[in-house]
Design a protein around this motif. Sequence first.
Motif, PDB file in Angstrom:
ATOM      1  N   LEU A  80       0.895  -0.948   0.041  1.00  0.00           N
ATOM      2  CA  LEU A  80      -0.078   0.094  -0.008  1.00  0.00           C
ATOM      3  C   LEU A  80       0.764   1.322   0.018  1.00  0.00           C
ATOM      4  CD1 LEU A  80      -2.882  -1.115   2.630  1.00  0.00           C
ATOM      5  CD2 LEU A  80      -2.992  -0.886   0.014  1.00  0.00           C
ATOM      6  N   VAL A  81       1.986   1.269   0.643  1.00  0.00           N
ATOM      7  CA  VAL A  81       3.080   2.567   0.624  1.00  0.00           C
ATOM      8  C   VAL A  81       3.742   2.433  -0.722  1.00  0.00           C
ATOM      9  CG1 VAL A  81       4.993   3.368   1.639  1.00  0.00           C
ATOM     10  CG2 VAL A  81       3.120   2.423   3.061  1.00  0.00           C
ATOM     11  N   GLY A 120      10.020  14.915  -4.267  1.00  0.00           N
ATOM     12  CA  GLY A 120       9.851  15.637  -3.022  1.00  0.00           C
ATOM     13  C   GLY A 120       8.630  15.263  -2.288  1.00  0.00           C
ATOM     14  N   LEU A 121       7.790  14.852  -3.269  1.00  0.00           N
ATOM     15  CA  LEU A 121       6.263  14.211  -2.807  1.00  0.00           C
ATOM     16  C   LEU A 121       6.299  12.606  -2.264  1.00  0.00           C
ATOM     17  CD1 LEU A 121       3.707  15.840  -4.905  1.00  0.00           C
ATOM     18  CD2 LEU A 121       3.806  16.268  -2.341  1.00  0.00           C
ATOM     19  N   GLY A 139       6.234  10.010   5.872  1.00  0.00           N
ATOM     20  CA  GLY A 139       5.128   9.841   6.838  1.00  0.00           C
ATOM     21  C   GLY A 139       4.509   8.442   7.167  1.00  0.00           C
ATOM     22  N   ALA A 140       4.877   7.851   6.098  1.00  0.00           N
ATOM     23  CA  ALA A 140       4.411   6.167   6.324  1.00  0.00           C
ATOM     24  C   ALA A 140       5.509   5.514   7.304  1.00  0.00           C
ATOM     25  CB  ALA A 140       4.517   5.557   4.788  1.00  0.00           C
ATOM     26  N   GLY A 141       6.728   6.054   7.244  1.00  0.00           N
ATOM     27  CA  GLY A 141       7.604   5.241   8.021  1.00  0.00           C
ATOM     28  C   GLY A 141       7.351   5.873   9.511  1.00  0.00           C
ATOM     29  N   GLY A 195      -2.569   2.142  10.765  1.00  0.00           N
ATOM     30  CA  GLY A 195      -1.585   2.965  11.735  1.00  0.00           C
ATOM     31  C   GLY A 195      -0.949   4.168  10.777  1.00  0.00           C
ATOM     32  N   PHE A 196      -1.012   4.060   9.401  1.00  0.00           N
ATOM     33  CA  PHE A 196      -0.683   5.076   8.745  1.00  0.00           C
ATOM     34  C   PHE A 196      -1.842   5.956   8.186  1.00  0.00           C
ATOM     35  CE2 PHE A 196       1.295   7.942   5.988  1.00  0.00           C
ATOM     36  CZ  PHE A 196       1.548   7.504   4.609  1.00  0.00           C
TER      37      PHE A 196
END
Lengths: 284, 278
Positions: free
Chosen positions: B123-124, B217-218, B225-227, B244-245
């Motif tokens: 998903l990430v 950058g994105l 953010g995911a990490g 959790g994300f």
Amino acid sequence: MVAEGVVKRYRSTTVLDHVDLRAGQGITGLLGPNGAGKTTLLRTIATVLRPDEGRIRAFGLDPGDAAQRREIRRRLGYQPQEPGFFQSFTVLAFLDYVAILKELSGREERRREVRRVIDLVDLGAVANRKIRKLSGGMRRRVALAQALLGGPQLLILDEPTAGLDPEQRLRFREVVSQVAAEQTVILSTHQTDDVAAVCDRVVVLHEGRARFEGTPVELGDLAAGRVWLADRPDASARLSWRMGTGRHRLLGDPPAGAELVSPTIEDGYLLLVGHAANLAEEPV
Amino acid sequence: MTWHVDTTQLDRYESDALPPSGMASVEMHVTSCESCRGQVAGRADDAARARVKQALDERLDTPPAGRTERLLRLVGLGEADARIVGATLSLNWSWIAACILSLAFVVLAATVGSRGAGLAAFLVAAPLVPLVGVAVAYGPRVDPTFEIATAATLPGARIVMLRTIAVTAPAIPAIAALSVFLPAGPLAFAWLLPALGLAAASLALGTLMDLPKAAAGLSTLWLLGAGMDLADAPRTSAEGFVRGFAAFHPSGQLLFASLGAVSLLLVALRRAEFEIAR
């Protein structure tokens, strides 16, 4: 085409420093050493880059306005210094693709126009060959052909003769002279003999500034009375080199026993921007 | 030469009344006999000859369309748009295939290994595929004809959108197909809105900076953010771990949908910025 006070910076480097350029019908040559700013100036005139300061007008239109910029591009043809191609395309497919980018949307119109430029630059024999199989000189011709699509009124050519053999350069001069009969052509080059052969006016750029604007003859006249032939080199000459005849050509003050000769455009150019100008540190 | 085409034979040749052998015989003869050739030429219908020449010229001067372009024309895309999209795909198809293959391995890992970690990894990673696709769609580093295209009249925004769609359109259904194999129900498709939102956001940022920089950058922000979120996520269940994300919460999904819509609006308002190089 009018460019006034054009400034372009890349980070802390000023690549164009208040450059003025006017070009009307005929061929205007842009001469200068590597790094002088020729390509940046041409990209700005071709509306690919936006200047940081200054004013550009083409056909009385302002490229800063989106609608007027589109109208300029409709009348413009541009050959970049390093034209890129889709290597798997044939010459025909590539030119057809560029014709689509130029919105020559009718299929028949596109086909006729592509055939016209192929015939104009003599690419008929290789029209169906893949571009990756063409020599460098042939690719330059393809690059010129795509710039000629649509019959542009303003043709901007960046180093169009780089890599061409003498016969190809002659053919290029024929094509460009034919186009310039009714259009405006601005071309950049390192080759002073291209300037001498086809240009009505020449602008010399050096370190981002226009150092000279006038006719090729006027450029050569800058070295009038300062070009000599001698049997031996002279250390006091500002610039000297050995020629194929075995004699030495000298620029600068008269060396003893040397013979005064008529200057060429190259002499005027070298005196203006070459190593001699830096050494002398005095105006030409 | 002792034999020449007579008037009767010419009449029959002209009206297509000779047998095939006779037609071939006349044609072979006229290629080597100037006087008979002159007779045939004198009877030629100039208008018909012009039509045949035009048809031949069109056939010879029209570059053949590639497989991709023909397929795009079949689904209704115009010739010009199909050519631009086809050129994009010819540059990028190998990249697209490599990304999809990589995701396939992630799916395999998710089905045989740790469900929570595998599902989260998929998903990430999935939204990065169209995001990187935007980065390679257009620009001086990825399009050899960039300067020529910029100086042409076709609007830069149109080229960017066509090329972005060309790259993302095959990628998104392929990723969706992989999602089916994940044992996670609808959650396996939670990547979709972030993918679309991030791709649109990178296009919007592309009106301010180079597209590759915008996409890079994105991508970095997304991964960071995911990490950070997943580091503290509960591991009691695969679903609990993945949610959790924040991006995979319902509120996060809504946020990315909104991001996509606002970004596309910005792209429309600032589309002229795609017409100038930086």
